[in-house]
Design a protein around this motif. Structure first.
Motif, short mmCIF file in Angstrom:
data_model
loop_
_atom_site.label_atom_id
_atom_site.label_comp_id
_atom_site.label_asym_id
_atom_site.label_seq_id
_atom_site.Cartn_x
_atom_site.Cartn_y
_atom_site.Cartn_z
N PHE A 29 0.81 -1.05 -0.11
CA PHE A 29 0.10 -0.16 -0.02
C PHE A 29 0.81 1.33 -0.06
N SER A 30 1.97 1.20 0.76
CA SER A 30 2.73 2.37 0.91
C SER A 30 3.35 2.99 -0.50
N ASN A 31 3.40 2.29 -1.54
CA ASN A 31 3.63 2.57 -2.84
C ASN A 31 2.77 3.09 -3.75
N TYR A 32 1.72 3.35 -3.27
CA TYR A 32 0.45 3.63 -3.98
C TYR A 32 -0.21 5.07 -3.78
N THR A 33 -0.11 5.91 -4.66
CA THR A 33 -1.04 7.05 -4.54
C THR A 33 -2.35 6.76 -4.68
N VAL A 34 -3.23 7.29 -3.58
CA VAL A 34 -4.56 6.92 -3.76
C VAL A 34 -5.43 8.55 -4.08
N GLY A 35 -6.32 8.22 -5.00
CA GLY A 35 -6.96 9.38 -5.49
C GLY A 35 -8.59 8.88 -5.03
N TRP A 36 -9.33 10.13 -5.11
CA TRP A 36 -10.84 9.98 -4.73
C TRP A 36 -11.56 10.73 -5.82
N PHE A 37 -12.53 10.39 -6.38
CA PHE A 37 -13.35 11.09 -7.54
C PHE A 37 -14.75 10.62 -7.16
N ARG A 38 -15.59 11.47 -7.44
CA ARG A 38 -17.03 11.27 -7.37
C ARG A 38 -17.83 11.53 -8.65
N GLN A 39 -19.06 11.04 -8.55
CA GLN A 39 -19.75 11.32 -9.71
C GLN A 39 -21.20 11.53 -9.41
N ALA A 40 -22.09 12.31 -9.60
CA ALA A 40 -23.48 12.68 -9.26
C ALA A 40 -24.20 12.28 -10.44
N PRO A 41 -25.50 11.97 -10.42
CA PRO A 41 -26.16 11.71 -11.26
C PRO A 41 -26.31 12.60 -12.34
N GLY A 42 -26.18 12.24 -13.74
CA GLY A 42 -26.41 13.33 -14.72
C GLY A 42 -24.89 13.97 -14.97
N LYS A 43 -24.23 13.83 -14.18
CA LYS A 43 -22.87 14.62 -14.19
C LYS A 43 -21.55 13.95 -14.48
N GLU A 44 -20.60 14.58 -14.83
CA GLU A 44 -19.33 13.89 -15.37
C GLU A 44 -18.56 13.61 -13.97
N ARG A 45 -17.68 12.84 -13.93
CA ARG A 45 -16.92 12.37 -12.71
C ARG A 45 -15.99 13.59 -12.41
N GLU A 46 -15.76 13.93 -11.07
CA GLU A 46 -15.29 14.91 -10.84
C GLU A 46 -13.87 14.63 -9.74
N PHE A 47 -12.83 14.94 -10.04
CA PHE A 47 -11.63 14.76 -8.97
C PHE A 47 -11.94 15.45 -7.52
N VAL A 48 -11.90 14.55 -6.68
CA VAL A 48 -12.11 15.37 -5.28
C VAL A 48 -10.67 15.75 -4.70
N GLY A 49 -9.62 14.69 -4.63
CA GLY A 49 -8.32 15.00 -4.31
C GLY A 49 -7.50 13.62 -4.36
N ALA A 50 -6.15 13.66 -4.00
CA ALA A 50 -5.47 12.35 -4.02
C ALA A 50 -4.16 12.71 -3.12
N ILE A 51 -3.85 11.71 -2.19
CA ILE A 51 -2.73 11.65 -1.45
C ILE A 51 -1.62 10.71 -2.04
N SER A 52 -0.41 11.32 -2.00
CA SER A 52 0.80 10.67 -2.62
C SER A 52 1.33 9.64 -1.87
N TRP A 53 2.09 8.71 -2.54
CA TRP A 53 2.48 7.60 -1.79
C TRP A 53 3.87 8.27 -1.11
N TYR A 54 4.23 9.16 -1.63
CA TYR A 54 5.73 9.81 -1.21
C TYR A 54 5.40 11.03 -0.29
N GLN A 55 5.77 10.74 0.97
CA GLN A 55 5.76 11.89 2.02
C GLN A 55 4.12 12.47 2.24
N ASP A 56 3.18 11.36 1.81
CA ASP A 56 1.56 11.90 2.07
C ASP A 56 1.44 13.10 1.58
#
Length: 122
Positions: A29-56
């Motif tokens: 897990f520590s080698n992976y950047t984790v991103g979060w997205f969301r998608q509301a009904p009828g809307k395009e997917r939206e980038f919420v944020g991400a946390i890096s594998w390096y130095q968080d």
């Protein structure tokens, strides 16, 4: 094979809070950047944020701060998305994603969770 399992969605009233979790298995897990997205009904997917594998390091999408916060616990193989002061327009399916040593930010992620519904209603 990397597998992401999400939990923590649900229904809340406006102003409420939720914490979404995303557990990664099948790789370090520590080698992976984790991103979060969301998608509301009828809307395009939206980038919420991400946390890096390096130095968080955390990178947020437009208008996501200060109500939303991303963190991770490498010992638990888990990333979190804290949602505060929720509004009607935050209603969406939220997805966690992960990619190996990726720079945090929007874009393509190789692995996706199953999605979790967040509904804000009175």
């Amino acid at each position: 094979q990397v597998h992401l399992v999400q939990s923590g969605g649900g229904s809340v009233q406006p102003g409420g809070s939720l914490r979404l979790s995303c557990v990664l298995s099948g790789s370090e897990f520590s080698n992976y950047t984790v991103g979060w997205f969301r998608q509301a009904p009828g809307k395009e997917r939206e980038f919420v944020g991400a946390i890096s594998w390096y130095q968080d390091r955390v990178f947020y999408g437009n208008n996501m701060r200060p109500r939303f916060a991303i963190s991770r616990d490498n010992a638990e193989n888990t990333a979190y998305l804290q949602l505060n002061d929720l509004k009607f327009e935050d209603t969406a399916v939220y997805y966690c994603t992960a990619d190996l040593k990726k720079l945090p930010g929007p874009g393509t992620y190789a692995n996706w969770g199953q999605g979790t519904q967040v509904t804000v209603s009175s």
